[in-house]
Design a protein around this motif. Structure first.
Motif, PDB file in Angstrom:
ATOM      1  N   ARG A  27       0.827  -1.215   0.000  1.00 42.76           N
ATOM      2  CA  ARG A  27       0.000   0.000   0.000  1.00 42.76           C
ATOM      3  C   ARG A  27       0.857   1.259   0.000  1.00 42.76           C
ATOM      4  NH1 ARG A  27      -3.817  -2.259   4.370  1.00 42.76           N
ATOM      5  NH2 ARG A  27      -2.774  -0.714   5.661  1.00 42.76           N
ATOM      6  N   LYS A  28       1.906   1.260   0.810  1.00 48.20           N
ATOM      7  CA  LYS A  28       2.801   2.424   0.852  1.00 48.20           C
ATOM      8  C   LYS A  28       3.448   2.658  -0.508  1.00 48.20           C
ATOM      9  CE  LYS A  28       3.943   2.640   5.739  1.00 48.20           C
ATOM     10  NZ  LYS A  28       4.990   2.578   6.748  1.00 48.20           N
ATOM     11  N   ALA A  29       3.885   1.590  -1.163  1.00 49.77           N
ATOM     12  CA  ALA A  29       4.514   1.721  -2.479  1.00 49.77           C
ATOM     13  C   ALA A  29       3.510   2.270  -3.500  1.00 49.77           C
ATOM     14  CB  ALA A  29       5.065   0.373  -2.937  1.00 49.77           C
ATOM     15  N   LEU A  30       2.283   1.766  -3.457  1.00 48.29           N
ATOM     16  CA  LEU A  30       1.251   2.263  -4.376  1.00 48.29           C
ATOM     17  C   LEU A  30       0.960   3.739  -4.119  1.00 48.29           C
ATOM     18  CD1 LEU A  30      -1.211  -0.772  -4.351  1.00 48.29           C
ATOM     19  CD2 LEU A  30       0.097   0.052  -6.315  1.00 48.29           C
ATOM     20  N   TRP A  31       0.810   4.099  -2.847  1.00 47.99           N
ATOM     21  CA  TRP A  31       0.486   5.472  -2.469  1.00 47.99           C
ATOM     22  C   TRP A  31       1.584   6.433  -2.925  1.00 47.99           C
ATOM     23  CZ3 TRP A  31      -3.994   7.316  -0.561  1.00 47.99           C
ATOM     24  CH2 TRP A  31      -4.010   8.646  -0.115  1.00 47.99           C
ATOM     25  N   HIS A  32       2.833   6.054  -2.688  1.00 48.69           N
ATOM     26  CA  HIS A  32       3.957   6.906  -3.071  1.00 48.69           C
ATOM     27  C   HIS A  32       4.118   6.999  -4.590  1.00 48.69           C
ATOM     28  CE1 HIS A  32       5.225   7.859   0.927  1.00 48.69           C
ATOM     29  NE2 HIS A  32       5.318   6.582   1.256  1.00 48.69           N
ATOM     30  N   SER A  33       3.550   6.028  -5.312  1.00 42.53           N
ATOM     31  CA  SER A  33       3.576   6.073  -6.775  1.00 42.53           C
ATOM     32  C   SER A  33       2.379   6.825  -7.344  1.00 42.53           C
ATOM     33  CB  SER A  33       3.596   4.650  -7.346  1.00 42.53           C
ATOM     34  OG  SER A  33       4.779   3.995  -6.954  1.00 42.53           O
ATOM     35  N   GLY A  34       1.523   7.341  -6.458  1.00 39.01           N
ATOM     36  CA  GLY A  34       0.389   8.144  -6.892  1.00 39.01           C
ATOM     37  C   GLY A  34      -0.914   7.393  -7.079  1.00 39.01           C
ATOM     38  N   TYR A  35      -0.946   6.119  -6.717  1.00 39.55           N
ATOM     39  CA  TYR A  35      -2.179   5.338  -6.846  1.00 39.55           C
ATOM     40  C   TYR A  35      -3.010   5.477  -5.583  1.00 39.55           C
ATOM     41  CZ  TYR A  35      -0.060   3.209 -10.926  1.00 39.55           C
ATOM     42  OH  TYR A  35       0.522   3.006 -12.138  1.00 39.55           O
ATOM     43  N   ARG A  36      -4.294   5.729  -5.752  1.00 40.94           N
ATOM     44  CA  ARG A  36      -5.207   5.802  -4.623  1.00 40.94           C
ATOM     45  C   ARG A  36      -6.055   4.534  -4.633  1.00 40.94           C
ATOM     46  NH1 ARG A  36      -1.539   8.269  -3.631  1.00 40.94           N
ATOM     47  NH2 ARG A  36      -1.358  10.521  -3.503  1.00 40.94           N
ATOM     48  N   TYR A  37      -6.366   4.031  -3.463  1.00 43.40           N
ATOM     49  CA  TYR A  37      -6.978   2.712  -3.366  1.00 43.40           C
ATOM     50  C   TYR A  37      -7.947   2.654  -2.195  1.00 43.40           C
ATOM     51  CZ  TYR A  37      -3.314   2.579   0.120  1.00 43.40           C
ATOM     52  OH  TYR A  37      -2.499   2.898   1.177  1.00 43.40           O
ATOM     53  N   ARG A  38      -8.691   1.557  -2.151  1.00 47.14           N
ATOM     54  CA  ARG A  38      -9.548   1.225  -1.019  1.00 47.14           C
ATOM     55  C   ARG A  38      -8.964  -0.023  -0.371  1.00 47.14           C
ATOM     56  NH1 ARG A  38     -14.911   3.319  -1.478  1.00 47.14           N
ATOM     57  NH2 ARG A  38     -15.031   2.502   0.636  1.00 47.14           N
ATOM     58  N   LYS A  39      -9.069  -0.106   0.954  1.00 50.75           N
ATOM     59  CA  LYS A  39      -8.567  -1.275   1.698  1.00 50.75           C
ATOM     60  C   LYS A  39      -9.721  -2.208   2.021  1.00 50.75           C
ATOM     61  CE  LYS A  39      -7.083   0.253   5.531  1.00 50.75           C
ATOM     62  NZ  LYS A  39      -6.424   0.512   6.792  1.00 50.75           N
ATOM     63  N   ASN A  40      -9.451  -3.503   1.935  1.00 47.73           N
ATOM     64  CA  ASN A  40     -10.418  -4.526   2.374  1.00 47.73           C
ATOM     65  C   ASN A  40     -11.832  -4.184   1.911  1.00 47.73           C
ATOM     66  OD1 ASN A  40      -8.339  -4.038   4.994  1.00 47.73           O
ATOM     67  ND2 ASN A  40      -8.376  -6.044   4.041  1.00 47.73           N
ATOM     68  N   TYR A  41     -11.973  -4.055   0.623  1.00 43.50           N
ATOM     69  CA  TYR A  41     -13.182  -3.540  -0.028  1.00 43.50           C
ATOM     70  C   TYR A  41     -14.303  -4.573   0.007  1.00 43.50           C
ATOM     71  CZ  TYR A  41     -15.633  -0.622  -3.460  1.00 43.50           C
ATOM     72  OH  TYR A  41     -16.525   0.197  -4.103  1.00 43.50           O
ATOM     73  N   ALA A  42     -15.222  -4.419   0.946  1.00 45.25           N
ATOM     74  CA  ALA A  42     -16.274  -5.412   1.190  1.00 45.25           C
ATOM     75  C   ALA A  42     -17.343  -5.442   0.094  1.00 45.25           C
ATOM     76  CB  ALA A  42     -16.930  -5.154   2.540  1.00 45.25           C
ATOM     77  N   ALA A  43     -17.373  -4.449  -0.779  1.00 42.71           N
ATOM     78  CA  ALA A  43     -18.371  -4.421  -1.849  1.00 42.71           C
ATOM     79  C   ALA A  43     -18.067  -5.438  -2.950  1.00 42.71           C
ATOM     80  CB  ALA A  43     -18.455  -3.018  -2.451  1.00 42.71           C
ATOM     81  N   LEU A  44     -16.883  -6.040  -2.917  1.00 47.29           N
ATOM     82  CA  LEU A  44     -16.508  -7.030  -3.928  1.00 47.29           C
ATOM     83  C   LEU A  44     -16.362  -8.418  -3.303  1.00 47.29           C
ATOM     84  CD1 LEU A  44     -13.775  -5.100  -5.954  1.00 47.29           C
ATOM     85  CD2 LEU A  44     -16.108  -5.635  -6.665  1.00 47.29           C
ATOM     86  N   PRO A  45     -16.586  -9.461  -4.100  1.00 50.69           N
ATOM     87  CA  PRO A  45     -16.383 -10.820  -3.594  1.00 50.69           C
ATOM     88  C   PRO A  45     -14.953 -11.012  -3.102  1.00 50.69           C
ATOM     89  CG  PRO A  45     -17.427 -10.863  -5.769  1.00 50.69           C
ATOM     90  CD  PRO A  45     -17.034  -9.440  -5.493  1.00 50.69           C
ATOM     91  N   GLY A  46     -14.801 -11.673  -1.984  1.00 47.58           N
ATOM     92  CA  GLY A  46     -13.482 -11.959  -1.437  1.00 47.58           C
ATOM     93  C   GLY A  46     -12.871 -10.833  -0.632  1.00 47.58           C
ATOM     94  N   LYS A  47     -13.525  -9.671  -0.624  1.00 46.74           N
ATOM     95  CA  LYS A  47     -13.040  -8.524   0.139  1.00 46.74           C
ATOM     96  C   LYS A  47     -11.542  -8.297  -0.123  1.00 46.74           C
ATOM     97  CE  LYS A  47     -13.644  -6.728   4.808  1.00 46.74           C
ATOM     98  NZ  LYS A  47     -14.038  -7.093   6.169  1.00 46.74           N
ATOM     99  N   PRO A  48     -11.199  -7.897  -1.363  1.00 39.74           N
ATOM    100  CA  PRO A  48      -9.781  -7.743  -1.723  1.00 39.74           C
ATOM    101  C   PRO A  48      -9.024  -6.839  -0.746  1.00 39.74           C
ATOM    102  CG  PRO A  48     -11.191  -7.453  -3.646  1.00 39.74           C
ATOM    103  CD  PRO A  48     -12.091  -7.534  -2.456  1.00 39.74           C
ATOM    104  N   ASP A  49      -7.734  -7.151  -0.550  1.00 42.36           N
ATOM    105  CA  ASP A  49      -6.898  -6.380   0.366  1.00 42.36           C
ATOM    106  C   ASP A  49      -6.745  -4.941  -0.107  1.00 42.36           C
ATOM    107  OD1 ASP A  49      -6.353  -8.678   1.960  1.00 42.36           O
ATOM    108  OD2 ASP A  49      -4.904  -9.319   0.456  1.00 42.36           O
ATOM    109  N   ILE A  50      -6.565  -4.760  -1.423  1.00 34.80           N
ATOM    110  CA  ILE A  50      -6.392  -3.440  -2.011  1.00 34.80           C
ATOM    111  C   ILE A  50      -7.210  -3.405  -3.300  1.00 34.80           C
ATOM    112  CG2 ILE A  50      -4.729  -1.808  -3.010  1.00 34.80           C
ATOM    113  CD1 ILE A  50      -2.540  -3.333  -1.364  1.00 34.80           C
TER     114      ILE A  50
END
Length: 126
Positions: free
Chosen positions: A28-51
């Protein structure tokens, strides 16, 4: 395999996290520092992806080698069969791998790209 007492094994297993693991935080830190914005443990999707990179429809999972069956036939399965409680671990990890495949299919069907990283790969080469 190590021979821990039941209490030692319980203590070790109870410390395993399901979210905000070291490998997740590192990625997550690497993605954030590269300018990518994300959601954590996204419960709206099957499997609740980590990112989840919602903008790009990318679901990312950070999988530990043991619990998700890396090198299942060549390394992990022989190790489990020589360890303690092999029936339990074989059933558990086999089901985890099946569930991972089911989740991948569901997300692909919904138009998402699924990326699964092994923990050691994240640790070595983020």
């Amino acid at each position: 395999m190590d021979h821990l007492t039941k209490e030692q094994r319980h203590k070790a297993m109870s410390r395993i996290r399901s979210k905000d693991t070291t490998i997740e935080i590192k990625l997550r830190k690497a993605l954030w520092h590269s300018g990518y914005r994300y959601r954590k443990n996204y419960a709206a999707l099957p499997g609740k992806p980590d990112i989840v990179l919602t903008k790009y429809k990318i679901a990312i999972f950070c999988d530990s080698e043991f619990f998700h069956g890396k090198d299942w036939y060549t390394v992990l399965l022989p190790r489990i069969r020589n360890g303690e409680n092999p029936e339990y671990w074989e059933k558990k990890i086999t089901r985890n791998m099946e569930r991972d495949n089911e989740i991948n299919r569901k997300l692909n069907y919904l138009g998402w790209t699924v990326i699964r990283f092994w923990g050691k790969d994240i640790a070595k080469n983020t």
